[in-house]
Design a protein around this motif. Structure first.
Motif, PDB file in Angstrom:
ATOM      1  N   PRO A 383       0.795  -1.241   0.000  1.00  0.00           N
ATOM      2  CA  PRO A 383       0.000   0.000   0.000  1.00  0.00           C
ATOM      3  C   PRO A 383       0.821   1.282   0.000  1.00  0.00           C
ATOM      4  O   PRO A 383       0.259   2.356  -0.230  1.00  0.00           O
ATOM      5  N   ILE A 384       2.129   1.199   0.260  1.00  0.00           N
ATOM      6  CA  ILE A 384       2.957   2.409   0.250  1.00  0.00           C
ATOM      7  C   ILE A 384       2.890   3.088  -1.113  1.00  0.00           C
ATOM      8  O   ILE A 384       2.924   4.317  -1.220  1.00  0.00           O
ATOM      9  N   ARG A 385       2.756   2.282  -2.183  1.00  0.00           N
ATOM     10  CA  ARG A 385       2.689   2.895  -3.525  1.00  0.00           C
ATOM     11  C   ARG A 385       1.417   3.709  -3.706  1.00  0.00           C
ATOM     12  O   ARG A 385       1.384   4.637  -4.507  1.00  0.00           O
ATOM     13  N   TYR A 386       0.352   3.362  -2.967  1.00  0.00           N
ATOM     14  CA  TYR A 386      -0.893   4.129  -3.086  1.00  0.00           C
ATOM     15  C   TYR A 386      -0.726   5.542  -2.534  1.00  0.00           C
ATOM     16  O   TYR A 386      -1.470   6.451  -2.916  1.00  0.00           O
ATOM     17  N   LEU A 387       0.243   5.733  -1.649  1.00  0.00           N
ATOM     18  CA  LEU A 387       0.480   7.062  -1.080  1.00  0.00           C
ATOM     19  C   LEU A 387       0.765   8.081  -2.179  1.00  0.00           C
ATOM     20  O   LEU A 387       0.363   9.243  -2.085  1.00  0.00           O
ATOM     21  N   PHE A 388       1.461   7.644  -3.234  1.00  0.00           N
ATOM     22  CA  PHE A 388       1.792   8.559  -4.318  1.00  0.00           C
ATOM     23  C   PHE A 388       0.554   8.916  -5.145  1.00  0.00           C
ATOM     24  O   PHE A 388       0.484   9.987  -5.739  1.00  0.00           O
ATOM     25  N   VAL A 389      -0.428   8.020  -5.198  1.00  0.00           N
ATOM     26  CA  VAL A 389      -1.685   8.339  -5.866  1.00  0.00           C
ATOM     27  C   VAL A 389      -2.380   9.490  -5.142  1.00  0.00           C
ATOM     28  O   VAL A 389      -2.827  10.467  -5.765  1.00  0.00           O
ATOM     29  N   PHE A 390      -2.459   9.373  -3.826  1.00  0.00           N
ATOM     30  CA  PHE A 390      -3.132  10.411  -3.042  1.00  0.00           C
ATOM     31  C   PHE A 390      -2.326  11.704  -3.014  1.00  0.00           C
ATOM     32  O   PHE A 390      -2.892  12.799  -3.013  1.00  0.00           O
ATOM     33  N   LEU A 391      -1.010  11.575  -3.005  1.00  0.00           N
ATOM     34  CA  LEU A 391      -0.156  12.765  -3.078  1.00  0.00           C
ATOM     35  C   LEU A 391      -0.372  13.481  -4.407  1.00  0.00           C
ATOM     36  O   LEU A 391      -0.478  14.718  -4.445  1.00  0.00           O
ATOM     37  N   ALA A 392      -0.446  12.717  -5.491  1.00  0.00           N
ATOM     38  CA  ALA A 392      -0.696  13.306  -6.808  1.00  0.00           C
ATOM     39  C   ALA A 392      -2.034  14.024  -6.833  1.00  0.00           C
ATOM     40  O   ALA A 392      -2.153  15.134  -7.384  1.00  0.00           O
ATOM     41  N   TYR A 393      -3.044  13.410  -6.228  1.00  0.00           N
ATOM     42  CA  TYR A 393      -4.361  14.050  -6.238  1.00  0.00           C
ATOM     43  C   TYR A 393      -4.367  15.326  -5.397  1.00  0.00           C
ATOM     44  O   TYR A 393      -5.014  16.309  -5.777  1.00  0.00           O
ATOM     45  N   MET A 394      -3.661  15.319  -4.276  1.00  0.00           N
ATOM     46  CA  MET A 394      -3.579  16.543  -3.468  1.00  0.00           C
ATOM     47  C   MET A 394      -2.904  17.660  -4.253  1.00  0.00           C
ATOM     48  O   MET A 394      -3.344  18.815  -4.210  1.00  0.00           O
ATOM     49  N   MET A 395      -1.856  17.326  -4.997  1.00  0.00           N
ATOM     50  CA  MET A 395      -1.176  18.336  -5.811  1.00  0.00           C
ATOM     51  C   MET A 395      -2.073  18.802  -6.954  1.00  0.00           C
ATOM     52  O   MET A 395      -2.099  19.993  -7.279  1.00  0.00           O
ATOM     53  N   LEU A 396      -2.823  17.873  -7.551  1.00  0.00           N
ATOM     54  CA  LEU A 396      -3.743  18.245  -8.632  1.00  0.00           C
ATOM     55  C   LEU A 396      -4.846  19.165  -8.117  1.00  0.00           C
ATOM     56  O   LEU A 396      -5.237  20.128  -8.806  1.00  0.00           O
ATOM     57  N   SER A 397      -5.331  18.909  -6.912  1.00  0.00           N
ATOM     58  CA  SER A 397      -6.416  19.736  -6.363  1.00  0.00           C
ATOM     59  C   SER A 397      -5.970  21.177  -6.145  1.00  0.00           C
ATOM     60  O   SER A 397      -6.798  22.087  -6.111  1.00  0.00           O
ATOM     61  N   ARG A 398      -4.650  21.382  -6.016  1.00  0.00           N
ATOM     62  CA  ARG A 398      -4.111  22.735  -5.873  1.00  0.00           C
ATOM     63  C   ARG A 398      -3.847  23.408  -7.223  1.00  0.00           C
ATOM     64  O   ARG A 398      -3.533  24.586  -7.285  1.00  0.00           O
ATOM     65  N   GLN A 399      -3.944  22.624  -8.309  1.00  0.00           N
ATOM     66  CA  GLN A 399      -3.614  23.161  -9.633  1.00  0.00           C
ATOM     67  C   GLN A 399      -4.733  22.902 -10.639  1.00  0.00           C
ATOM     68  O   GLN A 399      -4.481  22.703 -11.830  1.00  0.00           O
ATOM     69  N   LEU A 400      -5.977  22.909 -10.196  1.00  0.00           N
ATOM     70  CA  LEU A 400      -7.101  22.549 -11.057  1.00  0.00           C
ATOM     71  C   LEU A 400      -7.226  23.443 -12.292  1.00  0.00           C
ATOM     72  O   LEU A 400      -7.609  22.979 -13.369  1.00  0.00           O
ATOM     73  N   LYS A 401      -6.879  24.720 -12.154  1.00  0.00           N
ATOM     74  CA  LYS A 401      -7.021  25.650 -13.271  1.00  0.00           C
ATOM     75  C   LYS A 401      -6.003  25.382 -14.390  1.00  0.00           C
ATOM     76  O   LYS A 401      -6.214  25.784 -15.529  1.00  0.00           O
ATOM     77  N   LYS A 402      -4.925  24.722 -14.063  1.00  0.00           N
ATOM     78  CA  LYS A 402      -3.872  24.472 -15.047  1.00  0.00           C
ATOM     79  C   LYS A 402      -4.173  23.259 -15.933  1.00  0.00           C
ATOM     80  O   LYS A 402      -3.618  23.133 -17.024  1.00  0.00           O
ATOM     81  N   PHE A 403      -5.038  22.354 -15.456  1.00  0.00           N
ATOM     82  CA  PHE A 403      -5.238  21.093 -16.167  1.00  0.00           C
ATOM     83  C   PHE A 403      -6.716  20.856 -16.449  1.00  0.00           C
ATOM     84  O   PHE A 403      -7.557  20.993 -15.571  1.00  0.00           O
ATOM     85  N   HIS A 404      -7.007  20.471 -17.704  1.00  0.00           N
ATOM     86  CA  HIS A 404      -8.381  20.154 -18.100  1.00  0.00           C
ATOM     87  C   HIS A 404      -8.644  18.666 -17.927  1.00  0.00           C
ATOM     88  O   HIS A 404      -7.770  17.831 -18.143  1.00  0.00           O
ATOM     89  N   SER A 405      -9.887  18.333 -17.556  1.00  0.00           N
ATOM     90  CA  SER A 405     -10.265  16.935 -17.402  1.00  0.00           C
ATOM     91  C   SER A 405     -11.714  16.745 -17.845  1.00  0.00           C
ATOM     92  O   SER A 405     -12.577  17.562 -17.522  1.00  0.00           O
ATOM     93  N   ASP A 406     -11.968  15.644 -18.579  1.00  0.00           N
ATOM     94  CA  ASP A 406     -13.344  15.326 -18.971  1.00  0.00           C
ATOM     95  C   ASP A 406     -14.164  14.839 -17.777  1.00  0.00           C
ATOM     96  O   ASP A 406     -15.389  14.852 -17.808  1.00  0.00           O
ATOM     97  N   TYR A 407     -13.464  14.381 -16.760  1.00  0.00           N
ATOM     98  CA  TYR A 407     -14.152  13.912 -15.549  1.00  0.00           C
ATOM     99  C   TYR A 407     -13.517  14.548 -14.322  1.00  0.00           C
ATOM    100  O   TYR A 407     -12.290  14.578 -14.190  1.00  0.00           O
ATOM    101  N   THR A 408     -14.324  15.076 -13.419  1.00  0.00           N
ATOM    102  CA  THR A 408     -13.835  15.701 -12.196  1.00  0.00           C
ATOM    103  C   THR A 408     -14.560  15.109 -10.993  1.00  0.00           C
ATOM    104  O   THR A 408     -15.792  15.103 -10.940  1.00  0.00           O
ATOM    105  N   PHE A 409     -13.792  14.600 -10.047  1.00  0.00           N
ATOM    106  CA  PHE A 409     -14.353  14.044  -8.817  1.00  0.00           C
ATOM    107  C   PHE A 409     -15.030  15.147  -8.012  1.00  0.00           C
ATOM    108  O   PHE A 409     -16.179  15.031  -7.590  1.00  0.00           O
ATOM    109  N   THR A 410     -14.303  16.234  -7.780  1.00  0.00           N
ATOM    110  CA  THR A 410     -14.855  17.402  -7.108  1.00  0.00           C
ATOM    111  C   THR A 410     -14.201  18.661  -7.676  1.00  0.00           C
ATOM    112  O   THR A 410     -13.008  18.653  -7.999  1.00  0.00           O
ATOM    113  N   LYS A 411     -14.969  19.729  -7.814  1.00  0.00           N
ATOM    114  CA  LYS A 411     -14.444  20.990  -8.345  1.00  0.00           C
ATOM    115  C   LYS A 411     -13.890  21.881  -7.249  1.00  0.00           C
ATOM    116  O   LYS A 411     -13.323  22.941  -7.533  1.00  0.00           O
TER     117      LYS A 411
END
Length: 482
Positions: A383-411
């Protein structure tokens, strides 16, 4: 236009089924039933709602945001943070497979022992060192096969994977219906009382959370399919919710079936290793077909384990070395043989896996104890590898305006960050508490400390090796310039 339309033909039910086959297996039911008994049913429901659903939806957004990136979480981290953190993500993804590779030979030997002996006596052997040396020989044989580019097992793995999926569903159907269809006695008393299913949230319970996380992890494998879904914004979350429902039903009914077959209050000490075989053997007795179900499961599991071993030797290593940055990975590791195999990477793999196979046998004597320890080590490390998934999502949530997505979990940036942080901390919590040795596999104080030491040193040591590679790589670069 026609091609684009063709690429978006997957519907929510296609996504749910693809993910279910990738994530779920009968072993998840057996292992967690051994840890918690009937109370695991409530645990499954809680972890589905609080962890698995947000986890899959976060993976969906990351996959939709970076559809052209084939490296999965490593590519996400590189886009969001940079190459340095991406290297550590790639290293982690590879190195957590080392304990997994160390256990697969055990699974192969156990499958063949049941196939030819029709009992679990092999697992209850006290010749731990001899068995582990045999596992090492078996592992090196498969590594030799992989180094020669032999891919036959990959094809067998696809067949075995489908068969394992069918057997997992068959187990649930046969197990739940056995008392009504065959008149067999329900093994666990008081299954009709709600109190039998309520967990006791003590330290012993908390040490088993890592195994639950280990069971439901791996959803990042489905990220490439997000943008191949018809209307990702609507279809993908439907698929993930359907996936969670399918996994929850399989986990709950599978655990319920286990309670009917085994007495949840007096479980066999070798249930981790032998539980699935014993369950199919008992079902064969109930339905008057002898060992047929068990033999089919043994053959299927042997094939699946051999294929998984062959694939897991090569595939994660390719992800680490295929596009390795010479600033972080020494050039020597990128050397290939005539079959296109990273031969020095194979040597590194052989050394690390060999240590994990042999070293524990000096302090853990019985085969059953070795199997149980190694399984729990996987629940700590994987499960240590899953930590990087959540870390990536935390970083993405801080940069939402920079990246477009056809699907968004939360805006919402804040909500996204909090949910990512919750999953990150929960995973870390499960890994850390999982280091405490399980009572069923420890027989004295010395053994308890030996296992605790291994559980702490192994993940730290494996991750720390990743810190050394960039240092070695820089020294090689300096030496070449001189």
């Amino acid at each position: 236009m026609f091609v684009a339309a063709e690429q978006k033909q997957l519907r929510w039910y296609n996504i749910a089924l693809l993910a279910f086959v990738a994530v779920w297996g009968l072993g998840n039911v057996v292992n967690n039933f051994y840890n918690q008994g009937l109370t695991v049913i409530v645990s499954w429901i809680l972890i589905m709602i609080l962890y698995f659903v947000p986890y899959t939806l976060m993976v969906g957004q990351l996959g939709a945001t970076f559809p052209a990136e084939g490296g999965g979480v490593t590519s996400w981290i590189e886009k969001l943070s940079g190459k340095k953190l991406a290297f550590f993500a790639a290293w982690t993804y590879w190195v957590v497979h080392v304990p997994y590779l160390a256990q697969k030979p055990q699974a192969i030997l156990i499958a063949f022992s049941w196939l030819f002996q029709s009992n679990g006596s092999f697992v209850n052997s006290n010749k731990g060192m001899m068995v582990q040396l045999l596992c090492l020989v078996l592992f090196l044989f498969f590594m030799w096969m992989s180094s020669r580019g032999i891919t036959t097992l990959n094809r067998l793995g696809s067949i075995a994977g489908s068969a394992m999926f069918i057997l997992s569903i068959l187990f649930i159907l046969l197990g739940v219906s056995a008392p009504m269809m065959t008149g067999s006695t329900i093994a666990t008393a008081h299954m009709d009382q709600l109190s039998s299913y309520i967990p006791k949230f003590d330290l012993n319970y908390l040490t088993t959370i890592g195994m639950l996380i280990f069971a439901v992890g791996g959803a990042e494998k489905i990220s490439p399919y997000v943008n191949k879904t018809h209307d990702p914004a609507k279809e993908f979350p439907k698929g993930m919710i359907a996936l969670a429902i399918m996994v929850a039903i399989s986990a709950v009914l599978g655990s319920f079936a286990m309670g009917m077959i085994f007495d949840a209050h007096h479980l066999p000490a070798d249930l981790y290793a032998n539980g699935a075989y014993m369950a199919f053997q008992r079902l064969g007795d109930f339905y008057h077909v002898g060992n047929l179900f068990m033999w089919v499961y043994a053959v299927t599991n042997a094939m699946a384990s051999m294929a998984a071993l062959a694939v897991s030797i090569d595939a994660p290593l390719r992800m680490l070395l295929a596009d390795a940055d010479p600033h972080f990975v020494p050039q020597a590791l990128s050397k290939k043989n005539k079959h296109g195999v990273y031969i020095n990477g194979y040597v590194m793999t052989a050394i690390l896996v060999g240590i994990i196979i042999v070293l524990p046998a000096f302090g853990i004597k019985g085969m059953n104890d070795l199997y149980g320890w190694l399984l729990n080590l996987n629940a700590i490390v994987m499960p240590i590898r899953y930590l990087f998934v959540f870390l990536a999502y935390m970083m993405l949530s801080r940069q939402l305006k920079k990246f477009h997505s056809d699907y968004t979990f939360t805006k919402s940036k804040t909500v996204g960050f909090i949910v990512g942080l919750w999953c990150f901390l929960f995973t870390a919590f499960g890994c850390i508490l999982g280091m405490i040795p399980k009572a069923g596999f420890v027989h004295d104080v010395t053994g308890w400390w030996f296992q605790l030491g291994l559980n702490i040193i192994t993940p730290i040591g494996l991750l720390a090796l990743g810190l050394l590679l960039p240092i070695i790589a820089r020294r090689h670069e300096i030496a070449e310039k001189l």
